[in-house]
Design an enzyme around this catalytic site. Structure first.
Site, PDB file in Angstrom:
ATOM      1  N   PHE A 133       3.241   8.443   4.898  1.00 38.26           N
ATOM      2  CA  PHE A 133       4.311   8.026   3.988  1.00 38.26           C
ATOM      3  C   PHE A 133       3.670   7.509   2.707  1.00 38.26           C
ATOM      4  O   PHE A 133       2.867   6.580   2.736  1.00 38.26           O
ATOM      5  CB  PHE A 133       5.179   6.928   4.598  1.00 38.26           C
ATOM      6  CG  PHE A 133       6.308   6.509   3.682  1.00 38.26           C
ATOM      7  CD1 PHE A 133       7.461   7.269   3.598  1.00 38.26           C
ATOM      8  CD2 PHE A 133       6.201   5.375   2.907  1.00 38.26           C
ATOM      9  CE1 PHE A 133       8.491   6.903   2.746  1.00 38.26           C
ATOM     10  CE2 PHE A 133       7.223   4.998   2.056  1.00 38.26           C
ATOM     11  CZ  PHE A 133       8.373   5.763   1.972  1.00 38.26           C
ATOM     12  N   ASP A 189      -4.540   5.650   0.172  1.00 43.04           N
ATOM     13  CA  ASP A 189      -3.318   4.885  -0.045  1.00 43.04           C
ATOM     14  C   ASP A 189      -3.449   3.574   0.719  1.00 43.04           C
ATOM     15  O   ASP A 189      -3.234   3.509   1.927  1.00 43.04           O
ATOM     16  CB  ASP A 189      -2.124   5.704   0.453  1.00 43.04           C
ATOM     17  CG  ASP A 189      -0.789   4.976   0.298  1.00 43.04           C
ATOM     18  OD1 ASP A 189      -0.804   3.754   0.057  1.00 43.04           O
ATOM     19  OD2 ASP A 189       0.253   5.639   0.438  1.00 43.04           O
ATOM     20  N   LYS A 191       2.233  -3.738  -2.768  1.00 40.70           N
ATOM     21  CA  LYS A 191       2.731  -4.685  -1.777  1.00 40.70           C
ATOM     22  C   LYS A 191       2.121  -6.080  -1.866  1.00 40.70           C
ATOM     23  O   LYS A 191       2.537  -6.886  -2.666  1.00 40.70           O
ATOM     24  CB  LYS A 191       2.593  -4.088  -0.375  1.00 40.70           C
ATOM     25  CG  LYS A 191       3.594  -2.948  -0.108  1.00 40.70           C
ATOM     26  CD  LYS A 191       3.698  -2.627   1.350  1.00 40.70           C
ATOM     27  CE  LYS A 191       4.609  -1.415   1.607  1.00 40.70           C
ATOM     28  NZ  LYS A 191       6.002  -1.634   1.257  1.00 40.70           N
TER      29      LYS A 191
END
Length: 417
Positions: A151, A241, A270
């Site tokens: 994702f 990522d 994040k």
């Protein structure tokens, strides 16, 4: 405003892109959240891992307040205080974590950073960087190899890189130039590097060191090391990522540091500013100079307010020795989860863990744990990534005492269901 009134307002005026859980949070402190009725909850998802040092940490809140009274936004047409300082600090963290460079050893790499507003934006920048690199050095190569079940975001470029058809099919056709292979299958990865699509030959491999949204599935050390070796010998980029794994969550400042590899490009977001919107792409070597003025941009990326929050967050992470803390508390959490019936597998590293259940009751567990807040005044905020998988991403201020408290309620829910 009562929860029911808020639900009605959102039903009428907010697009229904989320199946929201029936609670309205109004205050947070550390690992605790409080709803509109004053009920207390232990937060074990932390804004999907974004509230890294805990809700409303005093040093982060004070940095935001001070900066908001000086300067919030002027755009990237100008120099601002804090951008270069944060980029320099990120370069050091990517090289050595919180450790200083060994005496007499020059900094391993100079990492250059582009600041964005989110993880999805960071991935979009990385995809453009890879295509630009391919045009400059690999005869126009533009295909990117990704992993199934990965994702990377919901914009078209990031969604095209994502390896989950359930999130992609209704938006087809997606962008061309992405190949998806099984995670931890080095032979499949090697074979994919010789495939050519309409976007050209392969220019990069894009991986999450630990797949987050896909259910907390780690790359094996052998696989990530093979990805580094295979891309290096072909002049391709290895792009990682680290949006969910970065900033101490896995027991390292960045997860790749536990694998013995050095990537060319790292995406982050994040936990970088403990809840404030920010994202970044850092690159070293030739990749760091691939993007030229005019190739990419962001109105709000790297604005003074987000920079201040990020710098304060990194300072707090350093002071609390967050990487070692995440490793220690995460090991304790795994130990306690392993004691419960109905859990057939535990996965992950540090405070990024998944518990796979024997029965497809993960969403029922989430709802029952949350409902304890309304029933007893003390609930749990948990997350399900699928019908049989629970994901644990507590703030990094989480202690073994917090885990022990959580396990009382969680164990009761598991036993009941």
């Amino acid at each position: 405003m009562a929860l029911s009134a808020q639900q009605e307002l959102e039903r009428q005026y907010v697009m229904e892109t989320y199946g929201r859980l029936p609670v309205q949070f109004v205050r947070g402190a550390g690992i605790q959240l409080f709803d509109v009725d004053g009920n207390q909850y232990l937060d074990f998802i932390a804004g999907i891992g974004s509230v890294s040092v805990g809700h409303c940490h005093p040093k982060v809140s004070e940095a935001i307040r001070e900066q908001s009274e000086k300067l919030v936004q002027v755009s990237n047409f100008y120099y601002v205080e804090g951008r270069g300082e944060l980029a320099e600090e990120l370069s050091g963290l990517l090289n050595y974590g919180f450790d200083a460079a060994p005496d007499g050893v020059a900094q391993r790499e100079v990492w250059k950073t582009f600041f964005a507003n989110s993880g999805t934006e960071a991935l979009e920048c990385a995809i453009k960087l890879a295509r630009r690199y391919g045009a400059q050095t690999l005869d126009g190569a533009g295909t990117i190899v990704c992993a199934k079940s990965s994702f990377h975001g919901r914009s078209f470029g990031a969604l095209s890189a994502t390896g989950q058809p359930s999130k992609q099919d209704v938006f087809a056709p997606l962008l061309p130039g992405f190949i998806h292979v099984e995670l931890n299958d080095s032979a499949a990865l090697q074979a994919a590097l010789d495939v050519e699509t309409e976007a050209g030959k392969v220019v990069a491999v894009l991986l999450e060191p630990i797949q987050g949204e896909g259910g907390v599935w780690p790359c094996s050390p052998e696989y990530l090391q093979a990805a580094r070796a295979l891309t290096a010998e072909r002049g391709m980029l290895l792009m990682l990522d680290e949006v969910q794994t970065g900033f101490c969550r896995t027991g390292e400042v960045f997860a790749f540091q536990g694998y013995g590899v050095i990537p060319d490009v790292v995406c982050m977001a994040k936990g970088m500013a403990s809840g404030m919107p920010i994202g970044a792409v850092a690159a070293c070597g030739v990749a760091a100079t691939s993007l030229q003025p005019g190739d990419h941009g962001s109105t709000f990326g790297g604005n003074p307010l987000a920079l201040a929050a990020a710098r304060a967050t990194i300072q707090v992470l350093r002071e609390m020795d967050a990487a070692k803390r995440a490793a220690y508390v995460g090991a304790y959490l795994q130990e306690r989860l392993a004691e419960l019936p109905g859990i057939v597998q535990l996965r992950g590293q540090g405070l990024m863990l998944a518990a796979q259940l024997e029965q497809p009751l993960a969403r029922e567990v989430v709802m029952a744990a949350l409902a304890r807040g309304q029933k007893s005044g003390f609930g749990l905020v948990l997350n399900a990534t699928s019908s049989d998988t629970l994901r644990f991403l507590p703030p990094l201020c989480c202690s073994t005492e917090d885990v022990a408290t959580m396990m009382i309620g969680f164990g009761a829910v598991i036993q009941t269901l």
